[in-house]
Design a protein around this motif. Structure first.
Motif, mmCIF file in Angstrom:
data_model
loop_
_atom_site.group_PDB
_atom_site.id
_atom_site.type_symbol
_atom_site.label_atom_id
_atom_site.label_comp_id
_atom_site.label_asym_id
_atom_site.label_seq_id
_atom_site.Cartn_x
_atom_site.Cartn_y
_atom_site.Cartn_z
ATOM 1 N N ALA A 1 21.639 -0.136 -16.047
ATOM 2 C CA ALA A 1 21.085 -1.183 -15.178
ATOM 3 C C ALA A 1 20.565 -0.599 -13.877
ATOM 4 O O ALA A 1 19.510 -1.014 -13.364
ATOM 5 N N SER A 2 21.279 0.371 -13.329
ATOM 6 C CA SER A 2 20.867 0.951 -12.051
ATOM 7 C C SER A 2 19.631 1.828 -12.202
ATOM 8 O O SER A 2 18.877 2.009 -11.243
ATOM 9 N N GLN A 3 19.427 2.378 -13.399
ATOM 10 C CA GLN A 3 18.254 3.220 -13.616
ATOM 11 C C GLN A 3 16.973 2.412 -13.444
ATOM 12 O O GLN A 3 16.004 2.893 -12.845
ATOM 13 N N ARG A 4 16.959 1.194 -13.943
ATOM 14 C CA ARG A 4 15.784 0.339 -13.764
ATOM 15 C C ARG A 4 15.580 0.024 -12.293
ATOM 16 O O ARG A 4 14.445 0.005 -11.803
ATOM 17 N N ALA A 5 16.675 -0.217 -11.588
ATOM 18 C CA ALA A 5 16.572 -0.486 -10.154
ATOM 19 C C ALA A 5 16.058 0.745 -9.411
ATOM 20 O O ALA A 5 15.237 0.636 -8.493
ATOM 21 N N ARG A 6 16.524 1.925 -9.822
ATOM 22 C CA ARG A 6 16.090 3.155 -9.170
ATOM 23 C C ARG A 6 14.594 3.395 -9.403
ATOM 24 O O ARG A 6 13.873 3.818 -8.493
ATOM 25 N N GLU A 7 14.130 3.126 -10.611
ATOM 26 C CA GLU A 7 12.705 3.277 -10.892
ATOM 27 C C GLU A 7 11.873 2.306 -10.048
ATOM 28 O O GLU A 7 10.784 2.658 -9.568
ATOM 29 N N ALA A 8 12.398 1.086 -9.867
ATOM 30 C CA ALA A 8 11.709 0.109 -9.028
ATOM 31 C C ALA A 8 11.674 0.580 -7.570
ATOM 32 O O ALA A 8 10.678 0.386 -6.875
ATOM 33 N N VAL A 9 12.765 1.192 -7.125
ATOM 34 C CA VAL A 9 12.810 1.719 -5.752
ATOM 35 C C VAL A 9 11.789 2.848 -5.579
ATOM 36 O O VAL A 9 11.152 2.965 -4.531
ATOM 37 N N ASP A 10 11.615 3.649 -6.604
ATOM 38 C CA ASP A 10 10.607 4.710 -6.540
ATOM 39 C C ASP A 10 9.214 4.114 -6.367
ATOM 40 O O ASP A 10 8.401 4.618 -5.577
ATOM 41 N N GLN A 11 8.914 3.047 -7.109
ATOM 42 C CA GLN A 11 7.627 2.374 -6.971
ATOM 43 C C GLN A 11 7.490 1.742 -5.592
ATOM 44 O O GLN A 11 6.401 1.715 -4.999
ATOM 45 N N LEU A 12 8.607 1.268 -5.079
ATOM 46 C CA LEU A 12 8.615 0.685 -3.738
ATOM 47 C C LEU A 12 8.240 1.738 -2.698
ATOM 48 O O LEU A 12 7.500 1.463 -1.747
ATOM 49 N N GLY A 13 8.737 2.942 -2.908
ATOM 50 C CA GLY A 13 8.410 4.027 -1.989
ATOM 51 C C GLY A 13 6.927 4.353 -1.990
ATOM 52 O O GLY A 13 6.346 4.642 -0.937
ATOM 53 N N VAL A 14 6.321 4.292 -3.175
ATOM 54 C CA VAL A 14 4.878 4.551 -3.281
ATOM 55 C C VAL A 14 4.088 3.477 -2.521
ATOM 56 O O VAL A 14 3.166 3.776 -1.751
ATOM 57 N N ALA A 15 4.478 2.221 -2.736
ATOM 58 C CA ALA A 15 3.790 1.115 -2.066
ATOM 59 C C ALA A 15 3.991 1.175 -0.550
ATOM 60 O O ALA A 15 3.052 0.923 0.226
ATOM 61 N N ALA A 16 5.189 1.511 -0.122
ATOM 62 C CA ALA A 16 5.461 1.614 1.318
ATOM 63 C C ALA A 16 4.681 2.772 1.933
ATOM 64 O O ALA A 16 4.254 2.703 3.094
ATOM 65 N N GLY A 17 4.506 3.840 1.146
ATOM 66 C CA GLY A 17 3.749 4.986 1.641
ATOM 67 C C GLY A 17 2.316 4.615 1.973
ATOM 68 O O GLY A 17 1.716 5.160 2.919
ATOM 69 N N LYS A 18 1.735 3.682 1.232
ATOM 70 C CA LYS A 18 0.372 3.232 1.524
ATOM 71 C C LYS A 18 0.320 2.451 2.830
ATOM 72 O O LYS A 18 -0.684 2.498 3.546
ATOM 73 N N VAL A 19 1.413 1.747 3.127
ATOM 74 C CA VAL A 19 1.475 1.010 4.391
ATOM 75 C C VAL A 19 1.551 1.987 5.560
ATOM 76 O O VAL A 19 0.804 1.875 6.542
ATOM 77 N N THR A 20 2.438 2.951 5.459
ATOM 78 C CA THR A 20 2.615 3.894 6.572
ATOM 79 C C THR A 20 1.408 4.810 6.746
ATOM 80 O O THR A 20 1.193 5.352 7.827
ATOM 81 N N ALA A 21 0.613 4.971 5.684
ATOM 82 C CA ALA A 21 -0.566 5.842 5.768
ATOM 83 C C ALA A 21 -1.807 5.094 6.224
ATOM 84 O O ALA A 21 -2.844 5.720 6.514
ATOM 85 N N ALA A 22 -1.730 3.770 6.289
ATOM 86 C CA ALA A 22 -2.890 2.971 6.706
ATOM 87 C C ALA A 22 -3.281 3.312 8.144
ATOM 88 O O ALA A 22 -2.422 3.531 9.000
ATOM 89 N N THR A 23 -4.583 3.321 8.389
ATOM 90 C CA THR A 23 -5.078 3.659 9.732
ATOM 91 C C THR A 23 -5.842 2.525 10.391
ATOM 92 O O THR A 23 -6.156 2.600 11.580
ATOM 93 N N THR A 24 -6.105 1.476 9.635
ATOM 94 C CA THR A 24 -6.811 0.318 10.204
ATOM 95 C C THR A 24 -6.040 -0.949 9.888
ATOM 96 O O THR A 24 -5.169 -0.972 9.011
#
Length: 214
Positions: A130-153
């Motif tokens: 069960a936690s493996q699915r949550a961990r994979e979702a957290v990894d995707q969350l990190g990718v999405a958050a990275g786009k926010v922190t990399a935004a310049t406008t």
């Protein structure tokens, strides 16, 4: 007489050699001792409770970190009093906390003492799945958050936040499913599982699942 004395000496020596041959050869050892059949000591009940406690503590931390990230993502960035720069900074910090919490959950799950009851081992495997699915979702969350922190406008930030909100919703669902698996341990039909998780205070206080989004 000399010949008879010699014959007696030879006979005596022969008897001594024969007697010596009847003993164990020099350097030989006795038969090996039988292998021990003593079963390994059972894991104390306290150790099982301590494991369950740590699992629930880290699971609560994961739930709370997802909630805090959700609160840091505005539903409408254009009307938020927080600047885009502040939002990006908060998202970066909060998603880092979620990733650390997810790693702590994995560490706790794998710390079940060796020799634990087979039913606890089965529960551990169930929670790890069960936690493996949550961990994979957290990894995707990190990718999405990275786009926010990399935004310049402002436009890039708004677009990235919309994507992050959708990803956060999916992550919340997977984390919620994992938390439900942990909660079910408290009322497990298996006595040893129920005893371990039911005696751990943090498991009783696990509370509701994290919201999917703010």
């Amino acid at each position: 007489m000399a010949f008879r004395r010699t014959t007696i000496i030879i006979a005596t020596l022969s008897s001594a050699v024969s007697l010596a041959g009847c003993g164990h050869p020099e350097g030989s050892s006795s038969a090996p001792a039988p292998a021990s059949t003593t079963a390994p000591a059972a894991v104390p009940a306290g150790a099982s409770v301590a494991w369950a406690q740590q699992v629930c503590v880290t699971s609560t931390g994961l739930r709370e970190s997802v909630q805090q990230l959700s609160a840091a993502v505005p539903t409408d960035p254009s009307s938020s009093s927080t600047t885009a720069e502040q939002i990006r900074a908060q998202v970066g910090v909060r998603v880092g906390a979620v990733q650390e919490s997810a790693a702590s959950v994995q560490t706790a799950l794998t710390s079940l003492p060796a020799g634990a009851d087979p039913d606890l081992v089965a529960k551990q495997q169930q929670l790890q799945t069960a936690s493996q699915r949550a961990r994979e979702a957290v990894d995707q969350l990190g990718v999405a958050a990275g786009k926010v922190t990399a935004a310049t406008t402002a436009t890039q930030t708004t677009t990235a936040l919309l994507s992050l909100t959708a990803t956060l919703s999916a992550t919340g669902a997977d984390v919620g499913a994992y938390l439900n698996a942990v909660r079910s341990s408290v009322d497990s039909r298996t006595q040893v599982v129920r005893s371990a998780f039911g005696a751990a205070p943090a498991c009783a206080d696990l509370g509701p699942s994290a919201p999917a989004s703010s």
